[in-house]
Design an enzyme around this catalytic site. Sequence first.
Site, mmCIF file in Angstrom:
data_model
loop_
_atom_site.group_PDB
_atom_site.id
_atom_site.type_symbol
_atom_site.label_atom_id
_atom_site.label_comp_id
_atom_site.label_asym_id
_atom_site.label_seq_id
_atom_site.Cartn_x
_atom_site.Cartn_y
_atom_site.Cartn_z
ATOM 1 N N LYS A 1 -1.245 -104.119 16.391
ATOM 2 C CA LYS A 1 -0.921 -103.639 17.732
ATOM 3 C C LYS A 1 0.378 -104.265 18.259
ATOM 4 O O LYS A 1 1.235 -103.566 18.809
ATOM 5 C CB LYS A 1 -2.093 -103.997 18.663
ATOM 6 C CG LYS A 1 -1.963 -103.472 20.058
ATOM 7 C CD LYS A 1 -3.284 -103.648 20.794
ATOM 8 C CE LYS A 1 -3.727 -105.092 20.778
ATOM 9 N NZ LYS A 1 -3.803 -105.694 22.089
ATOM 10 N N ARG B 1 -3.899 -113.427 6.668
ATOM 11 C CA ARG B 1 -3.023 -113.997 7.705
ATOM 12 C C ARG B 1 -3.403 -115.448 7.954
ATOM 13 O O ARG B 1 -2.552 -116.309 8.117
ATOM 14 C CB ARG B 1 -3.165 -113.171 8.995
ATOM 15 C CG ARG B 1 -2.136 -113.502 10.040
ATOM 16 C CD ARG B 1 -2.170 -112.516 11.185
ATOM 17 N NE ARG B 1 -3.177 -112.872 12.181
ATOM 18 C CZ ARG B 1 -3.410 -112.159 13.300
ATOM 19 N NH1 ARG B 1 -2.744 -111.055 13.530
ATOM 20 N NH2 ARG B 1 -4.325 -112.546 14.158
ATOM 21 N N ARG C 1 -9.990 -103.836 30.503
ATOM 22 C CA ARG C 1 -11.068 -104.187 29.582
ATOM 23 C C ARG C 1 -12.414 -103.662 30.072
ATOM 24 O O ARG C 1 -13.382 -103.649 29.323
ATOM 25 C CB ARG C 1 -11.170 -105.720 29.445
ATOM 26 C CG ARG C 1 -10.072 -106.323 28.621
ATOM 27 C CD ARG C 1 -10.662 -107.304 27.613
ATOM 28 N NE ARG C 1 -9.864 -107.424 26.416
ATOM 29 C CZ ARG C 1 -8.976 -108.387 26.207
ATOM 30 N NH1 ARG C 1 -8.771 -109.303 27.120
ATOM 31 N NH2 ARG C 1 -8.303 -108.420 25.081
ATOM 32 N N ARG D 1 -4.053 -120.208 11.698
ATOM 33 C CA ARG D 1 -4.876 -119.966 12.888
ATOM 34 C C ARG D 1 -6.350 -120.115 12.532
ATOM 35 O O ARG D 1 -6.863 -119.415 11.669
ATOM 36 C CB ARG D 1 -4.629 -118.543 13.418
ATOM 37 C CG ARG D 1 -3.498 -118.471 14.408
ATOM 38 C CD ARG D 1 -3.275 -117.059 14.878
ATOM 39 N NE ARG D 1 -4.413 -116.527 15.652
ATOM 40 C CZ ARG D 1 -4.320 -115.420 16.386
ATOM 41 N NH1 ARG D 1 -3.183 -114.755 16.454
ATOM 42 N NH2 ARG D 1 -5.371 -114.971 17.049
ATOM 43 N N ARG E 1 -15.122 -111.110 16.433
ATOM 44 C CA ARG E 1 -14.002 -110.634 17.273
ATOM 45 C C ARG E 1 -13.868 -109.122 17.182
ATOM 46 O O ARG E 1 -13.582 -108.440 18.171
ATOM 47 C CB ARG E 1 -12.697 -111.311 16.838
ATOM 48 C CG ARG E 1 -12.539 -112.718 17.441
ATOM 49 C CD ARG E 1 -11.508 -113.531 16.688
ATOM 50 N NE ARG E 1 -10.170 -112.940 16.708
ATOM 51 C CZ ARG E 1 -9.257 -113.148 15.756
ATOM 52 N NH1 ARG E 1 -9.535 -113.921 14.719
ATOM 53 N NH2 ARG E 1 -8.072 -112.607 15.850
#
Length: 368
Positions: free
Chosen positions: A192, A306, A267, A312, A324
């Site tokens: 995104k 990633r 949201r 991360r 998530r």
Amino acid sequence: MITLHDLQFIPFIPEKRITKAIDVLSDQLNKDMADKKPLFIGVLNGAFMFVSEVLKRFNHECEVSFVKLASYEGVNTSSRVRELIGLQEDISNRSVVILEDIIDTGITITELERTLSSRGCKEVKVATLFFKPEACIKEITIDYIGIEIPNRFIVGYGLDYNGLGRNLNEVYQLKEKNMTNLVLFGPPGAGKGTQAEVLKQKYDLVHISTGDVFRYNIKNATELGTLAKSYIDKGQLVPDEVTINMLSAEVDKTPEANGFIFDGFPRTEAQADALSELLSSKGVEVSAMIALEVDDEVLVQRLLERGETSGRADDADEAIIRNRIKVYYDETAILKNYYQKEDKYFGVDGVGAIDEITTRLSAVIDNL
Ligand code: 5GP
């Protein structure tokens, strides 16, 4: 969006809100006019719907009549006021309530009140469904106001644009300009951020990432940032109103923008309503919600890869990643439904090369 003659109009005031305002206004009339056998005078053409709604709610003895005193042609009010026609009743010693659809400059109502008062009635009260305080140039007392609106040209609920639009049961406002306002969605790992960057360049849009806006406001200790922080520090959710005020300030920074990409907002349904209200107050609307669609297994693989390079923590654990993604779908389902109802939802296949995905997104945007 609707088109009347040569102009486009966007939804502005929903029927529910209008009905509620008429309920409140009529309650007050019922109290004030109970024993006065009022004569309601509706101002044609625009007030016919309002008059009928008020009369349906008025529970005491009354009469109704209609007059014509139009001063409006096209979208700009003219100061030329035409003669009063249609009033046959003897109004001496009566309590008269003028029912107007909208008071803009106040010229029409001033003229009408003066004419009626000169015919010897006991009292003249004024009730209007809509009032534009910013446009009003006359010193007037309006006894009953349904809804105050900003200085915009509206149609619907009796009001027309060159004859059209009176039958709409909600109120629309003139669309100010052609803006492309996108609500961009995508599960974690869908690309995104990358696509937002490309679209921003390609269509000259302003990218508003809610996360960035929050961080900016908190870092610079703006009034809203400090307020938001006070909730975050207490472990509470920042109220929608604070977030929407931050976004509004962000939108106001570039009033000449071709449009915005909203990222991370809305949201919830309430937030979607708030966004629509924010844009509507600027005479524009959400053009589309675009969601990048990527299969869960592809997302998990992408994020794990990633995680190996980015370090991360939330990209390293498969269980966290799956959660998530689930949270994303739970949230998105509601909004997908919300925008689908408005014919504004577009799912776009998010698997492939970056430029392939951009091409698919552009096909949607170019068609809006
Ligand atoms: P005023 O004399 O107060 O400027 O204008 C009153 C009349 O103008 C209203 O009765 C209505 O016919 C027209 N008018 C004012 N504003 C609007 C608007 O936003 N939309 C439409 N359709 N008519 C308006």
